[in-house]
Design a protein around this motif. Structure first.
Motif, mmCIF file in Angstrom:
data_model
loop_
_atom_site.group_PDB
_atom_site.id
_atom_site.type_symbol
_atom_site.label_atom_id
_atom_site.label_comp_id
_atom_site.label_asym_id
_atom_site.label_seq_id
_atom_site.Cartn_x
_atom_site.Cartn_y
_atom_site.Cartn_z
ATOM 1 N N LYS A 128 22.197 -5.359 37.743
ATOM 2 C CA LYS A 128 22.786 -6.647 37.350
ATOM 3 C C LYS A 128 23.327 -6.569 35.922
ATOM 4 N N LYS A 135 25.090 -12.199 40.241
ATOM 5 C CA LYS A 135 23.845 -12.953 40.095
ATOM 6 C C LYS A 135 23.294 -13.419 41.437
ATOM 7 N N ASP A 139 19.586 -12.389 42.637
ATOM 8 C CA ASP A 139 18.531 -13.372 42.894
ATOM 9 C C ASP A 139 17.892 -13.153 44.264
#
Length: 221
Positions: A128, A135, A139
């Motif tokens: 990331k 994102k 996640d």
């Protein structure tokens, strides 16, 4: 140094939720202590993290868990140490070169983690940070990794409890640097320190001390 218990009490284990590692800064002999109950890859990361503290000359308890937000005494310092440790273990340019865009992100994480002995969580965060994944993907993947880690940790803890025991001298020897043990024993034989002090330094006395010395003999070479 590393240990997973308090002193010699196998019933008092060190909880990684309380601390993973810490460093004591000293100009002559800085000390890094690693929680031996942690996973091998996590211990490697902790070692690098604390090494950065030594380079900076600033000691700080490394107490980061993945399932909660923690406030550090110096949060910017801890973030910096984490970033440098990640760069040591998985350099940005290397990661970009080895990342296979034709493969699924989880396949990449598994392959890179195994090849470079970096935890899957660190690998995911690193991807990331160097913009290999967005994102939203991060996640989702990160949450799944956390869940798997918690499940595996619970299973390992149950296995450790059911398979308790093992060789005492292997356990004690794993917590000591062979060169340190050799130096302590040599000083005791020379009379530079008392044997009572040598016993305290290595955590063994009397016949147990003698057997530990025999066990550690040759390991410092």
């Amino acid at each position: 140094m590393q240990s997973g218990i308090v002193g010699g009490s196998t019933s008092r284990t060190l909880d990684i939720n309380e601390f993973r590692a810490f460093v004591m800064i000293d100009e002559y002999v800085p000390l890094i202590f690693i929680n031996a109950t942690d996973s091998p890859r996590a211990k490697i990361f902790s070692l690098c993290h604390e090494l950065v503290h030594i380079w900076l000359g600033i000691d700080e308890l490394y107490n980061d868990i993945f399932t909660a937000n923690r406030t550090f005494n110096n949060e910017k310092l801890e973030i910096f140490c984490n970033e440098v440790a990640a760069e040591i273990l998985l350099p940005k340019q290397l990661l970009k070169n080895i990342y296979d865009k034709q493969e699924d992100v989880n396949v990449n994480i598994n392959n890179i983690s195994k090849r470079y002995s970096v935890s899957k969580l660190v690998t995911c965060i690193r991807m990331k940070n160097v913009n290999l994944i967005n994102k939203k993907t991060f996640d989702s993947v990160y949450a799944n990794l956390l869940e798997n880690i918690e499940e595996n940790f619970s299973k390992e803890k149950q296995n450790d409890q059911s398979n308790s025991g093992g060789n005492f001298y292997n356990l004690l020897g794993s917590r000591l640097d062979p060169r340190f043990v050799h130096s302590v024993n040599r000083k005791a034989r020379e009379g530079s320190i008392l044997y009572t002090e040598a016993y305290e330094l290595v955590g063994a006395k009397g016949k147990t001390y003698d057997k530990l010395m025999d066990h550690m003999e040759g390991r410092c070479n």
